[in-house]
Design an enzyme around this catalytic site. Structure first.
Site, PDB file in Angstrom:
ATOM      1  N   ASP A 419       0.576  -1.343  -0.020  1.00  0.00           N
ATOM      2  CA  ASP A 419       0.100   0.020  -0.107  1.00  0.00           C
ATOM      3  C   ASP A 419       0.775   1.091  -0.013  1.00  0.00           C
ATOM      4  OD1 ASP A 419      -2.717   1.096   0.442  1.00  0.00           O
ATOM      5  OD2 ASP A 419      -1.769   1.978   2.321  1.00  0.00           O
ATOM      6  N   GLU A 448       1.428  -0.527  -5.113  1.00  0.00           N
ATOM      7  CA  GLU A 448       0.254   0.323  -5.410  1.00  0.00           C
ATOM      8  C   GLU A 448       1.310   2.082  -5.650  1.00  0.00           C
ATOM      9  OE1 GLU A 448      -3.560   2.825  -3.610  1.00  0.00           O
ATOM     10  OE2 GLU A 448      -1.804   2.202  -2.388  1.00  0.00           O
TER      11      GLU A 448
END
Length: 736
Positions: A419, A448
């Site tokens: 993340d 990400e």
């Protein structure tokens, strides 16, 4: 899967050497400042800091281009901004000795926007020309690279290409050198009885200094062995290359009367029946954003970590989690853990100590975080999300701790989805990738980054979120619905973006507003209609992605609104078909296949949209059984004529692919090697005329959708009727 004691995981050769050569731009270099919410960070750091986070580390410049006055900052984890193009040699003085690091600085570009980036592929071959005895071992390894400008189909080797050159480097941890023909004698490798593999890098460079993501080949030799092993260290694990990925919102997917790891395990049959290969679990660690979190704060999402080494007790125990992983493995499904190490929650004990002057650990942890103004306790965050203060990865103790976190979870799962990967320095991801590969060569890394960053490839991550394709699918669908005046919500693109902004102003911006909707609009120009999705795929290459990088293709995830709600059923099915038929790995967000309409609502067990579910079953089956839809198949643009610009046709062809690079899915051997895909994003059926020799029924629905074209058949061979998507077997272009 019981957790077993393992040897300490280590990075590189186990020393504090800072890793492979670094390739940067003059004036940009290796910096890691506060702010710059959408910019990639980087810096210089010793590796294996978990072994000695309190050690003394000093950086110096040993060699630099003439006129350079650049020096590293005075810190164990330093910043360095080259001021003159050329090659620099930096020295890290560490407790275990001195370590040299090459930094190659390329000229600063006046305008990099729109300029295609070079790409390079490094190959290693055994030179047998000078060895006439077939019983003797080959005596030389030759390195050569093919190069091209990103987006170009033409390639040339470095001896014949006029506008591209190749620079070769050997990892600084090796005492070996390339000879004047860019080769290494095998005997040199064997004689040194290498304790650590030798890695050779290649970088393609244009005349004006644009440079590629590096490629690499790794050489290894066991003590006493006569041969040399060659490996491609940046390749993804083979199990990922044609995988179907499924993301679950961990606390909303299981039985809502008993939402636990155990009841998630009870639902694995649904994933197996669908044909899922990889399960991505959103965070399930201890958090203050678990069960009971209101929708105004994003629901029970878990991205505010309170303890990196404890699962959320509301979900179960660590043993329960391991049992879930075992259940997935029993169904041949790999498990990816959502690693959140850019930030913690503001209720994490480390942060509570950092902001509390009276806390006994205050002095230790105040430097674990970035601060806009420490006296005001104003933490550095992204996008005004005050609840998730950013960790300071320039602190050796932070890196040491995070390596321990990675070491704890790596034996339990098959991969990490990271993340906010862009907030963590590139150099740290390089170490993490190296560390995990040496622990388990099949370990998988998915990043990400918003916008997706090709720098994350080539020795960092195997796969990237394709936000460009996602946003383009959104733009095309919104325009198609608006043009038709029906379907979905009836809002045009400006309308749904304006609504998202209004929601942000009237709610907790911590998580309620979708990141992808508010902070990123990466779609290519969709004014020409659905053909923009092919431009989005081309955009990957134009930006210079590494040849081995994989792409995660999705129409929605936990940060976006539901495509079905926003754009209607037909557009959702067309977009989904795009993710399953374009190059990349398709991802389903839980409930996408069963008719969910809200971003993070509970899974609708017992109330599935049966027709929609069957459609997704067909997509998964086709993806896994048709060679033309898999990784090795080429994407081809084809000529077509449609009654709406929101339709597009393209072909996938595996007839010339090297089958050895395809996945070992035996059920794909007998499927068609060329298919034509026709998508229609508008709510009404349309006809598309093509020059392809297509025949038979639609492989998705089984319906007969092909007829002879009327008019001049030399121009258009067939007419295809399409509601949302069709896939047709093709014998090739009628004009060939």
């Amino acid at each position: 899967m019981a957790r077993e004691d393992t040897d300490r995981i280590e990075s590189g050769d186990g020393s504090h050497h800072p890793g492979p050569p670094r390739f940067v731009t003059v004036g940009e270099g290796l910096i890691n400042p506060n702010g710059d919410e959408m910019e990639t960070r980087d810096e210089l750091a010793p590796w294996n800091l978990d072994r000695n986070p309190d050690g003394e580390f000093v950086w110096n410049v040993a060699d630099a281009p003439e006129e350079s006055t650049a020096t590293p900052t005075d810190a164990p984890i330093a910043e360095f901004v080259p001021d003159v193009p050329g090659e620099y040699t930096l020295v890290l003085e560490a407790p275990d000795g001195e370590h040299e690091l090459t930094v190659r600085a390329f000229p600063q570009q006046a305008d990099k926007s729109g300029q295609p980036r070079p790409q390079v592929r490094l190959e290693a071959t055994v030179d047998t020309d000078r060895d006439s005895d077939p019983n003797r071992n080959p005596n030389r390894i030759q390195f050569a690279a093919t190069t091209k400008l990103a987006g170009s189909d033409a390639t040339a080797d470095d001896e014949t290409q006029t506008d591209l050159t190749v620079e070769y480097y050997i990892d600084d941890r090796s005492a070996l050198e390339l000879d004047d023909r860019n080769g290494i004698r095998t005997a040199e490798l064997v004689e040194q009885e290498l304790e650590y593999p030798v890695r050779v890098y290649a970088v393609a460079v244009t005349d004006d200094g644009r440079y590629s993501i590096p490629d690499a080949v790794e050489l290894d030799s066991e003590p006493g062995a006569d041969g040399v092993q060659l490996e491609r260290p940046f390749e993804p694990p083979s199990w990922v290359e044609d995988a179907v990925v499924y993301e679950i919102f961990t606390r909303r997917f299981p039985d809502q009367d008993d939402p636990t790891f155990e009841t998630i395990a009870d639902r694995v049959d649904h994933l197996a029946d669908l044909g899922v290969d990889v399960l991505w679990l959103t965070p399930m660690l201890e958090t203050d954003r678990g069960f009971g979190t209101p929708d105004s704060q994003g629901g029970p999402h878990g991205y505010h970590t309170d303890d990196y080494l404890q699962v959320d007790p509301d979900l179960g125990t660590l043993a329960d989690f391991e049992a879930l992983v075992d259940a997935c493995h029993d169904h041949d499904i790999r498990v990816v853990f959502d690693l959140v190490i850019n930030h913690t929650g503001d209720t994490h004990p480390f942060y509570e100590a950092a902001v509390d002057d009276s806390h006994p650990e205050h002095e230790r942890y105040r430097d674990w975080y970035r601060w806009e103004d420490f006296e005001e306790r104003d933490a550095d965050t992204y996008f005004g999300w005050d609840g998730i203060p950013n960790l300071d990865h320039s602190n050796p103790a932070v890196r040491a701790y995070l390596l321990e976190v990675i070491d704890f979870w790596a034996p339990l799962v098959d991969g990490f989805r990271t993340d906010v990967a862009w907030g963590v320095p590139l150099g740290f991801w390089t170490e993490v990738s190296d560390r995990l590969r040496r622990y388990d060569a099949e370990f998988f890394l998915l990043d990400e980054t918003i916008p997706s960053d090709v720098e994350m490839g080539g020795g960092r991550f195997h796969m990237h979120h394709d936000d460009v394709l996602h946003d383009t699918l959104e733009s095309v669908a919104a325009a198609a619905v608006s043009a038709d005046g029906a379907g979905g919500t009836g809002r045009n693109e400006e309308g749904w973006r304006r609504e998202a902004e209004a929601e942000a102003e009237n709610s907790d911006t911590d998580t309620e507003n979708a990141v992808a909707d508010t902070f990123s609009d990466m779609s290519v120009d969709a004014s020409d209609g659905a053909s923009a999705i092919l431009d989005a795929v081309d955009e990957r290459a134009r930006r210079g992605t590494h040849p081995d990088s994989e792409w995660l293709l999705y129409v929605e995830n936990h940060d976006t609104d539901r495509f079905l709600t926003e754009h209607g059923r037909d557009a959702q099915q067309a977009a989904a078909a795009a993710t399953f038929t374009l190059p990349g790995s398709p991802m389903l967000y839980y409930g996408q296949e069963t008719g969910l309409t809200e971003r993070r609502e509970p899974m609708n067990w017992g109330a599935f949209d049966a027709a929609l579910l069957e459609y997704y079953h067909q997509l998964c089956d086709l993806r896994q059984s048709v060679p033309a839809l898999q990784r090795a198949a080429a994407l081809e643009r084809v000529s077509y004529e449609a009654s709406t610009k929101y339709a597009v046709a393209y072909a996938r062809d595996a007839s010339t692919a090297d089958r050895a690079v395809q996945s070992d899915q035996t059920d794909a051997e007998d499927g068609p090697e060329r298919v034509l895909i026709v998508l229609n994003f508008s709510p009404e059926p349309t006809t598309v005329r093509v020059n392809e020799r297509v025949s038979g029924p639609d492989l998705l629905s089984g319906a007969q959708v092909v007829s002879q074209s009327d008019g001049d058949e030399s121009d258009w061979e067939r007419t295809v009727t399409v509601d949302s998507a069709v896939v047709l077997e093709s014998e090739g272009s009628a004009t060939e």
